[in-house]
Design an enzyme around this catalytic site. Structure first.
Site, PDB file in Angstrom:
ATOM      1  CG  ASP A  29      -0.456   0.119   2.376  1.00 51.75           C
ATOM      2  OD1 ASP A  29       1.175  -0.074   2.508  1.00 51.75           O
ATOM      3  OD2 ASP A  29      -1.223   0.699   3.128  1.00 51.75           O
ATOM      4  CG  ASP A  84       7.362   4.461   1.706  1.00 50.65           C
ATOM      5  OD1 ASP A  84       6.676   3.021   2.427  1.00 50.65           O
ATOM      6  OD2 ASP A  84       6.997   5.192   2.483  1.00 50.65           O
ATOM      7  CD  GLU A 111       3.915   0.723   7.024  1.00 49.94           C
ATOM      8  OE1 GLU A 111       5.163   1.094   7.766  1.00 49.94           O
ATOM      9  OE2 GLU A 111       3.526   1.680   5.512  1.00 49.94           O
TER      10      GLU A 111
HETATM   11 ZN   LIG Z   1       6.686   2.814   3.796  1.00 46.53          ZN
END
Ligand SMILES: [Zn+2]
Length: 488
Positions: free
Chosen positions: A123, A156, A190
């Site tokens: 995610d 990320d 997360e």
């Molecule tokens: Zn992350």
């Protein structure tokens, strides 16, 4: 006269001893870096880069407001995993948790050995509507322009997810089989706490009695020009992460009309409390992970920095002062205090009955939520203010050893793929999914093989998140080495 001279000599010789002590410590500080044999550069195909781009194009956003959760995108990601990694899909055990989190198990030749667990999350954080105009490329376009791949998640953490999968797929194609079992745990929530993903997967592993040799999740990275005194790139491997607690402060006092205010209103009382918390910060300290940081970086530094680091006991006040100077340095040496919400009042001529504020604390290794609450109560010292925990809170993680096999395997893999890079343990100041896996291993490390510079540090969770294709290729190579180096 004679007495004075004796005194002078005594002082001088003590001073000389001190200098000698400092110098001996400085020269004794020897490098902790591993020297490794050169490894052949593995060819990474353009198809891998294309698959990375496809992963970016799937908008697996964890929204602030869960009612905006777009499950269709997550279904697409499930499909993407199946189509893009056919060998992993057919040869590895694969369990799905809460529809969208994936736990793969690659059975090793010596399954009785402790496994390793590689973690990541699929995610991403939302792209703020008002910031769209600042993006030079569409955030979910996955465009590759002059060897740079653009998009939310490119750092990320889709590089972590895709990077490991590419490594596994490539090794499977070569009929490679690891000794230890290799788990890959990919969470899908997360960014909003990880309860459906990482937590569920951790519970499953705990129930099965799995104890891992080591676990690696995102967290640290390879920094370039970010550490004062270091010209070389520094790979920061998180050996711990800070805890977090939000504390809600509420005060209720008599209100009334603003034409006749009382001596102290709810707003007055609460502002005073917040101000007291800001002016009484937590004590600065060199915690265990930062001790390691000093041990690993000290020997690589220019003489004066090295001298201070080699004598960290003696120079502690100076070291702490220099860290305090920046907000990123300050976060490494103490529990931080950040007021994040302040609410009171509805109308310009009415004194509100109540005021409420929330302060978020990020807790240093070795401290605890309880210590924060005690500190808050002590500093505020006002019975009219109620103090209670709110939101999602977590204790600081334990500190993993730099002497353990896992740290060495990571260190070695970094040295092989990023020659000249200095490796150091580190304290991760944000929260990662790894905290859910605390019970599963003594050795939990947090490292993502990407380069972070002063210019791209704000891009993840921010605008223009992107990564060079070279770096992506190196990330895949790093994961290949890590899997191989974990065979023991
Ligand atoms: Zn992350």
């Amino acid at each position: 006269m004679k007495k004075n001279r004796v005194l002078l000599y005594t002082v001088l010789s003590l001073f000389a001893l001190l200098i000698a002590y400092i110098l001996i410590n400085t020269f004794k500080l020897s490098s902790k870096q591993l020297s490794v044999a050169k490894v052949d550069k593995i060819e990474i195909s353009d198809m891998a880069i294309d698959r990375f781009s496809q992963a970016i194009q799937i908008q697996t956003v964890s929204p602030e407001d869960i009612s905006n959760f777009d499950s269709l995108q997550f279904v697409r990601f499930n499909q993407y995993l199946k189509n893009s990694y056919p060998l992993a899909d057919s040869l590895l055990d694969h369990l799905v948790f809460n529809k969208f989190s994936h736990l793969y198990r690659w059975k090793g030749t010596q399954s009785q050995e402790k496994p390793i667990i590689l973690m990541g999350h699929l995610d991403v954080v939302p792209v703020i509507e008002g910031n769209l105009k600042y993006w030079k490329q569409p955030p979910f376009g996955g465009q590759i322009i002059r060897d740079t791949l653009w998009g939310r998640g490119s750092i990320d953490d889709k590089i972590g997810v895709v990077g490991v999968l590419e490594a596994i797929e490539l090794l499977l194609a070569q009929n490679y089989q690891p000794n230890r079992d290799v788990y890959l745990a990919i969470g899908h929530d997360e960014e909003i706490g990880g309860n459906l993903g990482a937590r569920a997967m951790a519970n499953y592993l705990i129930e099965k009695g799995v104890q891992a040799e080591f676990i690696m999740d995102e967290g640290g990275s390879i920094t370039q020009g970010m550490i004062p005194g270091m010209d070389q790139d520094v790979a920061l491997v998180g050996v711990a992460e800070k805890g977090s607690v939000s504390i809600e402060l509420t005060v209720e006092l008599e209100g009334g009309h603003s034409s006749m205010p009382g001596k102290e209103t709810a707003i007055d009382v609460l502002s005073k409390a917040i101000s007291a918390l800001k002016s009484n910060p937590f004590k600065a300290q060199i915690s265990k992970p930062i001790e390691g940081f000093i041990e690993y970086l000290g020997p690589e530094m220019p003489f004066f920095n090295k001298m201070a680091f080699a004598n960290s006991g003696l120079f502690e006040p100076m070291i702490l002062k220099s860290y305090e100077a920046s907000s990123s340095g300050n976060a490494l040496i103490r529990t931080t205090t950040a007021p994040t919400i302040f609410n009171s009042g509805v109308k310009d001529n009415i004194i509100p009955l109540s005021a409420r504020a929330t302060v978020n604390f990020r807790i240093i290794s070795g401290s605890s939520i309880q210590e924060v609450i005690d500190h808050v109560k002590n500093v505020i010292d006002d019975e009219r203010i109620s103090v209670k925990e709110s939101g999602f809170n977590t204790e600081p993680s334990k500190v993993s050893s730099t002497e353990a096999f896992g740290f060495e395997a990571i260190h070695k893999s970094i040295a092989e793929i990023y020659p000249g890079t200095i490796v150091s343990p580190y304290l991760v100041v944000g929260a990662t999914d790894a905290r859910h896996f605390n019970e599963i291993s003594e050795n939990i490390y947090r490292f993502l093989p990407v380069r972070i510079t002063k210019s791209n540090i704000k891009s993840f969770h921010g605008i223009n998140e992107r990564i060079s294709t070279d770096e992506f290729e190196n990330a895949v190579r790093f994961y290949i080495q890590l899997i191989k180096n974990s065979d023991q």
